[in-house]
Design an enzyme around this catalytic site. Sequence first.
Site, PDB file in Angstrom:
ATOM      1  N   TYR A 162       5.193   4.651  15.963  1.00 12.21           N
ATOM      2  CA  TYR A 162       4.460   4.295  15.064  1.00 12.21           C
ATOM      3  C   TYR A 162       3.517   3.636  15.492  1.00 12.21           C
ATOM      4  O   TYR A 162       2.841   3.045  16.015  1.00 12.21           O
ATOM      5  CB  TYR A 162       4.727   4.090  13.900  1.00 12.21           C
ATOM      6  CG  TYR A 162       3.575   3.722  12.749  1.00 12.21           C
ATOM      7  CD1 TYR A 162       2.466   5.113  12.543  1.00 12.21           C
ATOM      8  CD2 TYR A 162       3.657   3.226  12.267  1.00 12.21           C
ATOM      9  CE1 TYR A 162       1.470   5.008  11.595  1.00 12.21           C
ATOM     10  CE2 TYR A 162       2.496   2.827  11.116  1.00 12.21           C
ATOM     11  CZ  TYR A 162       1.410   4.041  11.003  1.00 12.21           C
ATOM     12  OH  TYR A 162       0.393   3.442   9.721  1.00 12.21           O
ATOM     13  N   ASP A 163       5.106   2.558  15.995  1.00 11.89           N
ATOM     14  CA  ASP A 163       4.170   0.532  16.004  1.00 11.89           C
ATOM     15  C   ASP A 163       3.524   0.421  17.565  1.00 11.89           C
ATOM     16  O   ASP A 163       2.437   0.114  17.654  1.00 11.89           O
ATOM     17  CB  ASP A 163       5.304  -0.347  16.101  1.00 11.89           C
ATOM     18  CG  ASP A 163       5.928   0.527  14.859  1.00 11.89           C
ATOM     19  OD1 ASP A 163       6.385   0.926  13.577  1.00 11.89           O
ATOM     20  OD2 ASP A 163       6.782  -1.015  14.722  1.00 11.89           O
ATOM     21  N   GLU A 164       4.571   1.039  18.626  1.00  7.89           N
ATOM     22  CA  GLU A 164       3.720   0.792  20.076  1.00  7.89           C
ATOM     23  C   GLU A 164       2.422   2.368  19.802  1.00  7.89           C
ATOM     24  O   GLU A 164       1.424   1.316  21.164  1.00  7.89           O
ATOM     25  CB  GLU A 164       4.524   1.456  20.830  1.00  7.89           C
ATOM     26  CG  GLU A 164       6.188   0.425  20.591  1.00  7.89           C
ATOM     27  CD  GLU A 164       5.445  -0.279  20.981  1.00  7.89           C
ATOM     28  OE1 GLU A 164       4.446  -1.147  21.579  1.00  7.89           O
ATOM     29  OE2 GLU A 164       6.310  -1.418  21.964  1.00  7.89           O
ATOM     30  N   VAL A 205       7.194   2.680  -2.287  1.00  6.33           N
ATOM     31  CA  VAL A 205       6.752   2.915  -4.337  1.00  6.33           C
ATOM     32  C   VAL A 205       6.417   4.060  -5.133  1.00  6.33           C
ATOM     33  O   VAL A 205       7.162   4.302  -5.792  1.00  6.33           O
ATOM     34  CB  VAL A 205       4.895   2.173  -4.303  1.00  6.33           C
ATOM     35  CG1 VAL A 205       4.484   2.218  -5.517  1.00  6.33           C
ATOM     36  CG2 VAL A 205       5.123   0.380  -3.552  1.00  6.33           C
ATOM     37  N   PHE A 208      10.825   5.094  -5.462  1.00  5.18           N
ATOM     38  CA  PHE A 208      10.859   4.286  -6.886  1.00  5.18           C
ATOM     39  C   PHE A 208      10.165   5.165  -7.844  1.00  5.18           C
ATOM     40  O   PHE A 208      10.957   5.085  -9.411  1.00  5.18           O
ATOM     41  CB  PHE A 208      10.240   2.564  -6.795  1.00  5.18           C
ATOM     42  CG  PHE A 208      11.202   2.392  -5.785  1.00  5.18           C
ATOM     43  CD1 PHE A 208      12.694   3.079  -5.389  1.00  5.18           C
ATOM     44  CD2 PHE A 208      11.814   0.879  -6.091  1.00  5.18           C
ATOM     45  CE1 PHE A 208      13.906   2.388  -4.572  1.00  5.18           C
ATOM     46  CE2 PHE A 208      12.306   0.273  -5.089  1.00  5.18           C
ATOM     47  CZ  PHE A 208      13.180  -0.214  -4.530  1.00  5.18           C
ATOM     48  N   GLY A 224      18.198  -4.857  -0.303  1.00  2.00           N
ATOM     49  CA  GLY A 224      17.332  -4.994  -1.294  1.00  2.00           C
ATOM     50  C   GLY A 224      16.177  -6.232  -1.148  1.00  2.00           C
ATOM     51  O   GLY A 224      15.143  -6.390  -2.219  1.00  2.00           O
ATOM     52  N   THR A 225      17.088  -7.078  -0.089  1.00  2.00           N
ATOM     53  CA  THR A 225      15.854  -8.454  -0.360  1.00  2.00           C
ATOM     54  C   THR A 225      14.967  -8.353   1.430  1.00  2.00           C
ATOM     55  O   THR A 225      14.292 -10.005   0.851  1.00  2.00           O
ATOM     56  CB  THR A 225      16.958  -9.408  -0.017  1.00  2.00           C
ATOM     57  OG1 THR A 225      17.950  -8.568   1.519  1.00  2.00           O
ATOM     58  CG2 THR A 225      18.784  -9.420  -0.666  1.00  2.00           C
ATOM     59  N   PRO A 292      11.997  -3.812   9.615  1.00  2.00           N
ATOM     60  CA  PRO A 292      11.108  -5.225   9.427  1.00  2.00           C
ATOM     61  C   PRO A 292      11.887  -5.540   8.065  1.00  2.00           C
ATOM     62  O   PRO A 292      12.136  -5.536   6.945  1.00  2.00           O
ATOM     63  CB  PRO A 292       9.788  -5.196   8.902  1.00  2.00           C
ATOM     64  CG  PRO A 292       8.835  -4.151   9.405  1.00  2.00           C
ATOM     65  CD  PRO A 292      10.942  -2.844   9.033  1.00  2.00           C
TER      66      PRO A 292
END
Length: 330
Positions: A162-164, A205, A208, A224-225, A292
């Site tokens: 996806y990113d590339e 989102v 959850f 979770g940070t 990330p």
Amino acid sequence: PLPPRRQGECLAEWSVTMNRILVTGGAGFLGSNLCARLLQNPENQVTVLDNLFTGRKSNIEPFLQNPRFRFIEGDVKQWQDIPCDQIYNAACPASPPAYQKSPTDTTKTCIFGVLNMLELAKKYNATLLQFSTSEVYGDPEVHPQVETYRGCVNPIGIRSCYDEGKRCAEALCFDYHREFGVKIKVIRIFNTYGPNMDPEDGRVVSNFIMQALRGQDLTVYGDGTQTRSFQYVDDLIEGIVRMMNDSRPDFLGPVNLGNPGEFTMLELAQKVLQHTGSQSKLVFKPLPGDDPTRRRADITVAKRELNGWEPRIALDEGLEKSIAYFRTLV
Ligand code: UDP
């Protein structure tokens, strides 16, 4: 090599006095919200091209009776000759579980999709607005992310399809502009949420909220940070429409569109529990590869170039609106 150019039938011209708009991926979450907005303008005619890989027919059901709307079930990877004045290229699976399900197809969708749309823009002298992503920044060493930051992407990881793919799609947009004069606009979309999200697409989102509404544990990946900035979909759509119609012709982007509010996944989980009134607990799961660690949009450029655009809907309000939508699906 590119897939063979099928000589597709040229679709009948719609009235040339109208603004002929093509939305690829228009049955998806962002695409369908964009279509709703575009159809509010009686001068717009909207064609959606979507193969329904992650898009859903139910998202465009409300438009099917509108004479200014049509749906083509087809793949952006194949050449389609669709006369148009504006193209929004949103077609691509975008949630990590969805784009990792068929990674090579994800890359092909990014590359062949944008190539076909750039050729179409070239043929009809249309403007192409490319849906790019904050994922082009990878796991960023610069915080918050500014458009001039070139990113830190693992080229061989599980997110790289996806990113590339999206990075190369940006390169193609700018090369088509430089080489052939094609009119392009590139936006980088940060995490966005709201009505028409697929409840099962695996994003944080939707996961959850659905878990909270079902009384299931909320699955927090890692500790979770890690942070994200969450933008309500209406704010994004406003930015997209301004970029296409109101920005200077020589402003090509890329421009970040995101909400600069930054939250950890633990903070998000607490907010979801609070707004749903759920008794669910948190359960910690392994952090997926290359996730990330932090992300926050710098929107200085968007404010300057898009008539003072900035998000208006704070996370608490957006979650309330989203929970109302997800409740209808439980
Ligand atoms: N995440 C999580 N629980 C979930 C789904 C995702 O904690 O059930 C985390 C995920 O690891 C990431 C963040 O939430 O750190 C955002 O994930 P999402 O898939 O929504 O978007 P992206 O990673 O592409 O920004």
